[in-house]
Write an enzyme that holds these catalytic residues in place. Structure first.
Site, PDB file in Angstrom:
ATOM      1  N   GLU A  46      18.571  18.288 -15.801  1.00 11.83           N
ATOM      2  CA  GLU A  46      18.218  18.290 -14.604  1.00 11.83           C
ATOM      3  C   GLU A  46      18.488  19.339 -13.745  1.00 11.83           C
ATOM      4  OE1 GLU A  46      15.674  16.195 -14.407  1.00 11.83           O
ATOM      5  OE2 GLU A  46      16.321  14.774 -16.226  1.00 11.83           O
ATOM      6  N   LYS A  97     -13.185   2.048  -4.070  1.00 10.64           N
ATOM      7  CA  LYS A  97     -14.668   1.946  -4.253  1.00 10.64           C
ATOM      8  C   LYS A  97     -14.945   0.418  -4.121  1.00 10.64           C
ATOM      9  CE  LYS A  97     -14.316   3.625  -8.536  1.00 10.64           C
ATOM     10  NZ  LYS A  97     -12.851   3.989  -8.322  1.00 10.64           N
ATOM     11  N   THR A  98     -14.403  -0.678  -4.613  1.00 12.81           N
ATOM     12  CA  THR A  98     -14.533  -1.938  -4.394  1.00 12.81           C
ATOM     13  C   THR A  98     -14.599  -2.470  -2.980  1.00 12.81           C
ATOM     14  OG1 THR A  98     -13.887  -2.399  -6.856  1.00 12.81           O
ATOM     15  CG2 THR A  98     -14.370  -4.345  -5.351  1.00 12.81           C
TER      16      THR A  98
END
Length: 603
Positions: free
Chosen positions: A425, A208-209
């Site tokens: 895992e 955005k910036t």
């Protein structure tokens, strides 16, 4: 006169130099050798004194005697009784004895050090407080209500639309604004008016910036940039004053663009604070509303703003006439990610095995900031190995580091804990592989990470998806519970290692029930709170919109989903218990295995 000579720093240095000059004038610059009183009396006795000058002090009969010896050496000594010394000198027939009266000090010289001292302190205090910075006459207190916006010179094109990648539609919308500023007559001839405001909305890191900076480079008009927090101060009325001053400067330089970054800092919904309507933030917002679309005329001023919390903005600032356009800046798709990677890798030497298209496919959900950080971490890894280019292996390691955290190989783990982690895992990985909507597996590891995990199983999303489905959410819960299920099957016991998995699974299940209407028992009803944030002063004591029975039903529905998914996880892992054992053994041997190594276990 030159600016530096007008500054008070120059005058401060001048005062110091005058004080030093006064000191040398007052005390003299002549240096004398050490002269002891017994030696002085011995020289008188031996007749070595040729002449003497006696200077009386105010505290008589003390004084200072300056003598010239027969070898023409000059010496000076303070004596307790000048009368006694004069008698001794005359007794030795010293003819040249000059007695000088008590010196009378000039009152100017007496007051001068005090005047200069106070003047230096006063000037130093002024410099410290910055009241005369730049040689101007306005003090900081006078400038307290002035705008802190920075005006970018339109001739300096540091960033343009060429530097913005992956945001084609967003750039197209904003290019219309730039074209309007360059050729307003083309639009006014057909009755179109210039948009008063453009709100850039999207999650953090989406650009955005960067878009605002690109507009500053493309528009060729003055560009005022300020942060929303720059308006808010502890003093009431300062924020509103800065808003007025900002728009006054913008009117003088119209046509222009005013960009307010993180506008949610000043434009939060009114009536949500403990201060009520007298809250400083609300007064600043009221002034901003008036300046954007009030009785005053601000022709030629386009207000742009960026925020990632559009849900908390005040409705008055969101309406057409203030922010006419709301441009959504979301995470890029696979094509956009590839374009972003090309931009950020322009100045980074890449090896031949680096495939940006493949990286773009495997980084679904990454924003522009994430991709820039990924390549930067890969470049750091290459530099640590004294290489001048980035290999695909560096990007793979950076991918794990960014997504999971840095591995801590030096951490000592017992064999028992390693075995538990390996089966945990492996349980996640098997379900990732078996369930069609959540896989495939990218990496499985039992190496502890900086995020506090004893190991990790990283999936590899291969496509972008705009929305989630009930089936995928249920499969995600099944995968989350796979580690706990594997522990229960193998060890006939459970550990705390699945706490984060259970927390994530519970959140998904609750969202399915209260937010998405996916519960058969509760039906298509949203039981979630209307606001995503509890505002102090308005929603703190806000009662929920359902009774105790519904609350109990929600808990039962959530538990039912969790129980069904856990049962499915147990069933599937038991069916592939041989793969579970082989995967755990391979993990204990290698500590980390890849997708190919894991999928080979099913063969």
């Amino acid at each position: 006169m030159d600016k530096k000579y007008r500054s008070y720093g120059f005058y401060f240095v001048l005062v110091v130099l005058v004080m030093l000059a006064w000191y040398f004038i007052e005390n003299g610059t002549k240096t004398t050798t050490t002269y002891y009183y017994p030696q002085f009396l011995q020289d008188i006795e031996d007749g070595k004194i040729v002449s003497a000058v006696v200077n009386l002090n105010e505290q008589t009969p003390t004084g200072v005697v300056s003598v010239v010896l027969n070898n023409k050496e000059e010496k000076q000594i303070a004596v307790p009784d000048v009368n006694e010394i004069i008698t001794l000198l005359r007794g030795k027939n010293v003819a040249n004895i000059d007695v000088k009266d008590v010196p009378k000090k000039n009152w100017v010289m007496t007051l001068l050090p005090y005047i200069l001292g106070f003047g230096a302190l006063f000037i130093f205090w002024i410099i410290i407080n910055g009241q005369t910075s730049g040689g101007g006459t306005n003090t900081r207190m006078m400038n307290f209500g002035k705008s802190r916006a920075t005006m970018i010179d339109p001739s300096k094109k540091e960033i343009t639309f060429q530097n913005v990648a992956g945001l084609a539609e967003e750039k197209e919308e904003l290019e219309e604004i730039v074209d309007f500023l360059r050729n307003p007559k083309k639009y006014t001839d057909v009755g179109a008016r210039i948009p008063k405001g453009v709100l850039l909305v999207g999650p953090p890191g989406t650009g955005k910036t960067l878009l605002a900076k690109a507009i500053a480079g493309e528009a060729e008009v003055p560009f005022f940039s300020i942060s929303g927090s720059d308006f808010v101060e502890m003093f009431v009325g300062v924020g509103a004053s800065r808003v007025r001053d900002l728009f006054a400067d913008a009117k003088k330089n119209s046509p222009c663009i005013v960009f307010i970054d993180e506008i949610d800092a000043v434009a939060r919904r009114r009536g949500t604070g403990m201060g009520g309507g007298h809250d400083e933030r609300e007064q600043t917002l009221n002034q901003l509303l008036v300046e954007m679309d009030g009785f005053g005329v601000n022709e030629g001023i386009i207000v742009m703003a960026a925020t990632n919390r559009v849900d908390i903005l005040d409705p008055a600032i969101m309406r057409p006439g203030r922010f006419d356009r709301k441009v959504g800046v979301g995470a890029p798709d696979v094509k956009g990610r590839e374009e972003i990677l090309k931009v950020h890798s322009k100045d980074k030497p890449l090896a031949e095995d680096v495939d940006l298209e493949q990286i773009a496919r495997t980084t679904a959900g990454f924003t522009g900031a994430d991709l820039e950080n990924l390549l930067n971490e890969a470049a750091i890894l290459a530099a640590k190995q004294d290489r001048l280019f980035i290999k695909h292996e560096d990007i793979n390691k950076a991918f794990v580091k960014v997504g999971i955290g840095a591995e801590k190989r030096s951490k000592l783990i017992s064999d028992k804990e390693k075995k538990i982690t390996a089966f945990h895992e492996a349980g996640h990985a098997i379900l990732f592989h078996l369930l069609p909507d959540v896989g495939p597996v990218y990496t499985i590891s039992i190496i502890p990470t900086g995020m506090g995990a004893a190991g990790y199983t990283m999936p590899l999303p291969e496509k972008d998806e705009m929305f989630n489905t009930r089936g995928k959410m249920l499969q995600t819960i099944v995968v989350d519970l796979g580690g706990r299920a594997a522990e229960s099957i193998v060890f006939d016991d459970i550990t705390t290692g699945a706490s984060q998995d259970i927390k994530q699974a519970t959140k998904i299940a609750r969202d399915m029930v209260v937010k998405y209407g996916m519960s058969e028992k509760l039906g298509l009803v949203n039981y979630d709170n209307e606001e995503s944030e509890v505002f102090i002063g308005r929603d703190l004591a806000h009662a929920r919109r359902y009774g105790e029975k519904i609350a109990s039903d929600i808990d039962e529905a959530v538990k039912e989903i969790i129980d069904k998914c856990y049962a499915e996880a147990l069933s599937k892992i038991r069916e592939h218990e041989d793969v579970l054992n082989r995967c755990a053994e391979l993990l204990l041997e290698k500590e980390k295995i890849t997708r190919d190594e894991f999928e080979a276990l099913f063969a």
